[in-house]
Motif scaffolding. Structure first.
Motif, PDB file in Angstrom:
ATOM      1  N   GLY A 128      44.172   7.083  65.542  1.00 26.03           N
ATOM      2  CA  GLY A 128      44.809   8.077  66.394  1.00 26.03           C
ATOM      3  C   GLY A 128      45.120   9.368  65.672  1.00 26.03           C
ATOM      4  N   LEU A 129      45.187   9.306  64.345  1.00 18.86           N
ATOM      5  CA  LEU A 129      45.516  10.501  63.560  1.00 18.86           C
ATOM      6  C   LEU A 129      44.483  11.613  63.686  1.00 18.86           C
ATOM      7  N   VAL A 130      43.285  11.312  64.172  1.00 17.78           N
ATOM      8  CA  VAL A 130      42.298  12.384  64.335  1.00 17.78           C
ATOM      9  C   VAL A 130      42.767  13.417  65.358  1.00 17.78           C
ATOM     10  N   TRP A 131      43.724  13.038  66.211  1.00 16.45           N
ATOM     11  CA  TRP A 131      44.241  13.962  67.228  1.00 16.45           C
ATOM     12  C   TRP A 131      45.302  14.918  66.682  1.00 16.45           C
ATOM     13  N   ILE A 132      45.742  14.737  65.470  1.00 17.61           N
ATOM     14  CA  ILE A 132      47.007  15.306  65.016  1.00 17.61           C
ATOM     15  C   ILE A 132      47.057  16.832  65.075  1.00 17.61           C
ATOM     16  N   LYS A 133      45.968  17.515  64.800  1.00 15.76           N
ATOM     17  CA  LYS A 133      45.995  18.977  64.723  1.00 15.76           C
ATOM     18  C   LYS A 133      46.195  19.641  66.077  1.00 15.76           C
ATOM     19  N   THR A 134      45.781  18.956  67.151  1.00  9.69           N
ATOM     20  CA  THR A 134      45.863  19.574  68.483  1.00  9.69           C
ATOM     21  C   THR A 134      46.707  18.757  69.458  1.00  9.69           C
ATOM     22  N   ASP A 135      47.466  17.797  68.948  1.00  9.75           N
ATOM     23  CA  ASP A 135      48.260  16.905  69.793  1.00  9.75           C
ATOM     24  C   ASP A 135      49.522  17.621  70.288  1.00  9.75           C
ATOM     25  N   ALA A 136      49.587  17.874  71.599  1.00  8.34           N
ATOM     26  CA  ALA A 136      50.735  18.592  72.164  1.00  8.34           C
ATOM     27  C   ALA A 136      52.038  17.820  72.016  1.00  8.34           C
ATOM     28  N   LEU A 137      51.973  16.491  71.946  1.00  8.32           N
ATOM     29  CA  LEU A 137      53.191  15.690  71.821  1.00  8.32           C
ATOM     30  C   LEU A 137      53.847  15.850  70.457  1.00  8.32           C
ATOM     31  N   LEU A 138      53.093  16.333  69.489  1.00  8.92           N
ATOM     32  CA  LEU A 138      53.633  16.543  68.147  1.00  8.92           C
ATOM     33  C   LEU A 138      54.035  17.990  67.884  1.00  8.92           C
ATOM     34  N   ALA A 139      53.999  18.822  68.905  1.00  7.86           N
ATOM     35  CA  ALA A 139      54.286  20.253  68.719  1.00  7.86           C
ATOM     36  C   ALA A 139      55.658  20.498  68.106  1.00  7.86           C
ATOM     37  N   GLY A 140      56.625  19.635  68.416  1.00  2.00           N
ATOM     38  CA  GLY A 140      57.972  19.811  67.867  1.00  2.00           C
ATOM     39  C   GLY A 140      58.065  19.627  66.365  1.00  2.00           C
ATOM     40  N   LEU A 141      57.009  19.116  65.736  1.00  4.52           N
ATOM     41  CA  LEU A 141      57.014  18.912  64.286  1.00  4.52           C
ATOM     42  C   LEU A 141      56.450  20.107  63.521  1.00  4.52           C
ATOM     43  N   HIS A 142      55.823  21.034  64.208  1.00  6.60           N
ATOM     44  CA  HIS A 142      55.052  22.069  63.534  1.00  6.60           C
ATOM     45  C   HIS A 142      55.875  22.999  62.667  1.00  6.60           C
ATOM     46  N   TYR A 187      30.423  14.737  67.963  1.00  7.31           N
ATOM     47  CA  TYR A 187      30.579  16.013  67.276  1.00  7.31           C
ATOM     48  C   TYR A 187      31.431  16.976  68.088  1.00  7.31           C
ATOM     49  N   GLY A 188      31.212  17.027  69.396  1.00  9.89           N
ATOM     50  CA  GLY A 188      31.988  17.939  70.232  1.00  9.89           C
ATOM     51  C   GLY A 188      33.457  17.599  70.264  1.00  9.89           C
ATOM     52  N   VAL A 189      33.783  16.318  70.402  1.00 14.28           N
ATOM     53  CA  VAL A 189      35.192  15.915  70.409  1.00 14.28           C
ATOM     54  C   VAL A 189      35.831  16.187  69.050  1.00 14.28           C
ATOM     55  N   GLN A 190      35.091  15.941  67.971  1.00 16.13           N
ATOM     56  CA  GLN A 190      35.636  16.255  66.644  1.00 16.13           C
ATOM     57  C   GLN A 190      35.973  17.734  66.526  1.00 16.13           C
ATOM     58  N   MET A 191      35.076  18.602  66.986  1.00 15.17           N
ATOM     59  CA  MET A 191      35.317  20.037  66.907  1.00 15.17           C
ATOM     60  C   MET A 191      36.519  20.442  67.774  1.00 15.17           C
ATOM     61  N   ALA A 192      36.668  19.800  68.932  1.00 14.57           N
ATOM     62  CA  ALA A 192      37.809  20.100  69.796  1.00 14.57           C
ATOM     63  C   ALA A 192      39.116  19.737  69.108  1.00 14.57           C
ATOM     64  N   MET A 193      39.163  18.566  68.485  1.00 15.90           N
ATOM     65  CA  MET A 193      40.378  18.124  67.815  1.00 15.90           C
ATOM     66  C   MET A 193      40.660  18.925  66.547  1.00 15.90           C
ATOM     67  N   ASP A 194      39.628  19.583  66.029  1.00 10.17           N
ATOM     68  CA  ASP A 194      39.815  20.434  64.858  1.00 10.17           C
ATOM     69  C   ASP A 194      40.184  21.854  65.250  1.00 10.17           C
ATOM     70  N   GLY A 195      40.293  22.102  66.559  1.00 12.59           N
ATOM     71  CA  GLY A 195      40.715  23.410  67.033  1.00 12.59           C
ATOM     72  C   GLY A 195      39.594  24.383  67.315  1.00 12.59           C
ATOM     73  N   GLN A 196      38.332  23.970  67.178  1.00 15.79           N
ATOM     74  CA  GLN A 196      37.183  24.845  67.440  1.00 15.79           C
ATOM     75  C   GLN A 196      36.774  24.693  68.903  1.00 15.79           C
ATOM     76  N   ARG A 197      37.610  25.221  69.772  1.00 15.26           N
ATOM     77  CA  ARG A 197      37.509  24.919  71.197  1.00 15.26           C
ATOM     78  C   ARG A 197      36.235  25.425  71.844  1.00 15.26           C
ATOM     79  N   ASP A 198      35.873  26.677  71.594  1.00 15.84           N
ATOM     80  CA  ASP A 198      34.713  27.251  72.265  1.00 15.84           C
ATOM     81  C   ASP A 198      33.444  26.501  71.890  1.00 15.84           C
ATOM     82  N   PHE A 199      33.286  26.237  70.597  1.00 18.22           N
ATOM     83  CA  PHE A 199      32.100  25.519  70.157  1.00 18.22           C
ATOM     84  C   PHE A 199      32.098  24.102  70.715  1.00 18.22           C
TER      85      PHE A 199
END
Length: 445
Positions: free
Chosen positions: A415-429, A258-270
């Motif tokens: 691997g797509l679960v990382w997509i919202k917070t993946d720094a390597l994909l920042a150039g696509l935003h 659950y914690g890793v899912q929240m991190a990858m969804d951008g809910q960092r503090d939680f």
């Protein structure tokens, strides 16, 4: 520890069952499995162990098996004084092993002066979920093999868990473990089934476990893992992981997923709060450490992340993926020399090859980068479609990056679960295709 190394899984499994039973007792704080097992077989000062784990008492013992006979010894020790508060030896036959577990748990709780009785007056004990000792034995072995991860072990885990559910088709915990083993095999090894086929099988096993016992946290975790990593359904997986935590608030696996899912969804503090709790409960668990480190990396706290992961290497120098994770932090900091040095230490081949290509791209060695990428695609292909998309995105080739992201989605690359917070994909935003693709991945959930 069992005198026979071949029965170590039995000893470990029984110990974990005892941990689970004790953890359910009101007022009793129990350190997680990985941290507890870290000192197995070692003759260390119990005062130092108590300090490392943050506990006042240590339960230690041994299991020795000869045919159908088993001798279990256990002793409870005060870590501050070294005094033995309680000790017992149990000589039993294996067909009585469940009663032994409850008996030891009750004795330990009494020694700690912790009540075993709730409002109903019934003992707080765990449920093994089967009356077949052979099935229980296979379940313990399958779990042991899954946790001692290698390609051979995962395949053996699946095989013995199939035997367990064949002996007892109503054994919910075995179905849940079978789901987790199948998912790990599918998502980790290039020689496994394709993602769609493998995860569909894992989901069927998880659903069977839940149909048999919807109060089993293990089954909810198995279902949630598939809902997230293959189904890309944040709403459903969040609800499933939360249900697991309702059933077992201190379940380490549930906190980590659950914690890793929240991190990858951008809910960092939680996410950090959740993952820090997991590490506090199981401070020597590499899984917990890696989860928290990933969240720190996403938050841009690279030095803290690397410090944690070096601690993981202190625990197990040969653990997979940690050198690669440290290298990734160096890469994001722009320290390419250190990044390459860490990638070279990574024992997992595809992670090491992937990292080398990223460093070559950032150092401008175009010919070497192109040759290495061609080889990577030939070697791993669609099984690493997401990583190939990352490589192209990091190099600024947006067309190729989106092409490989579409391939990753088509094959349901976890691997797509990382997509919202993946720094390597920042150039696509800033590309108009980006929000459209995100909607396609997450089904607008």
């Amino acid at each position: 520890m069992s005198a026979d190394a071949n029965n170590e899984y039995f000893s470990d499994g029984l110990s974990e069952e005892l941990l689970n039973v004790l953890a359910r007792m009101p007022g009793l704080k129990v350190t997680g499995r990985t941290s507890s097992f870290q000192f197995k077989g070692e003759n260390k000062d119990l005062r130092l162990i108590g300090e490392q784990l943050g506990v006042a008492h240590v339960l230690e013992g041994s299991v020795r098996q000869s045919g159908v006979k088993v001798r279990i010894t256990a002793q409870l020790i005060d870590t501050a004084t070294g005094f033995h508060l309680w000790s017992e030896t149990f000589d039993r036959e294996l067909n009585d092993i469940f009663a032994i577990q409850d008996e030891i748990s009750a004795s330990v709780a009494a020694a700690l002066k912790v009540t075993l009785f709730g409002n109903t007056g019934e003992k707080v004990v765990g449920s093994r979920g089967t009356d077949r000792i052979e099935a229980y034995d296979l379940y313990l072995r399958g779990r042991y093999l899954r946790e001692h991860i290698s390609s051979d072990n995962i395949q053996q885990s699946i095989a013995v868990l199939h035997e367990a559910v064949a002996l007892d088709p109503n054994y919910a915990a075995a179905w849940a473990q079978l789901s987790l083993s199948q998912a790990r095999w599918t998502g980790t090894y290039t020689e496994s089934l394709q993602f769609a086929q493998g995860y569909a099988i894992a989901r069927r096993y998880a659903e069977r476990a839940l149909a048999l016992d919807d109060q089993l946290a293990e089954a909810h975790i198995a279902l949630g893992a598939g809902q997230w990593a293959y189904g890309f359904d944040l709403v459903a997986s969040k609800a499933t992981f939360l249900r697991a935590l309702e059933l077992e608030p201190n379940n380490i696996d549930a906190l980590n997923w659950y914690g890793v899912q929240m991190a990858m969804d951008g809910q960092r503090d939680f996410a950090l709060e959740c993952l820090e709790k997991a590490v506090k409960l199981d401070p020597l668990s590499i899984l917990s450490i890696a989860g928290l480190a990933s969240a720190l990396t996403i938050a841009g706290r690279f030095d803290e992340s690397m410090e944690l992961q070096r601690h993981a290497l202190d625990i197990d120098p040969g653990v997979a993926r940690i050198h690669g994770n440290i290298a990734y932090n160096y890469l994001l900091q722009g320290n390419l020399a250190n990044a390459m040095a860490e990638y070279e230490k990574e024992p997992v081949n595809w992670v090491r090859d992937f990292g080398r290509i990223l460093v070559l791209g950032r150092t401008g060695e175009q010919d070497a980068w192109a040759a290495a990428l061609d080889e990577f695609i030939r070697e791993y292909g669609k099984k690493d479609a997401y990583q190939i998309a990352e490589i192209y995105a990091d190099a600024g080739d947006l067309e190729a990056a989106f092409e490989w992201l579409e391939t990753a989605l088509k094959v349901r690359d976890p691997g797509l679960v990382w997509i919202k917070t993946d720094a390597l994909l920042a150039g696509l935003h800033d590309d108009p295709r980006w929000p459209i693709f995100l909607d396609k991945v997450w089904n607008k959930n």
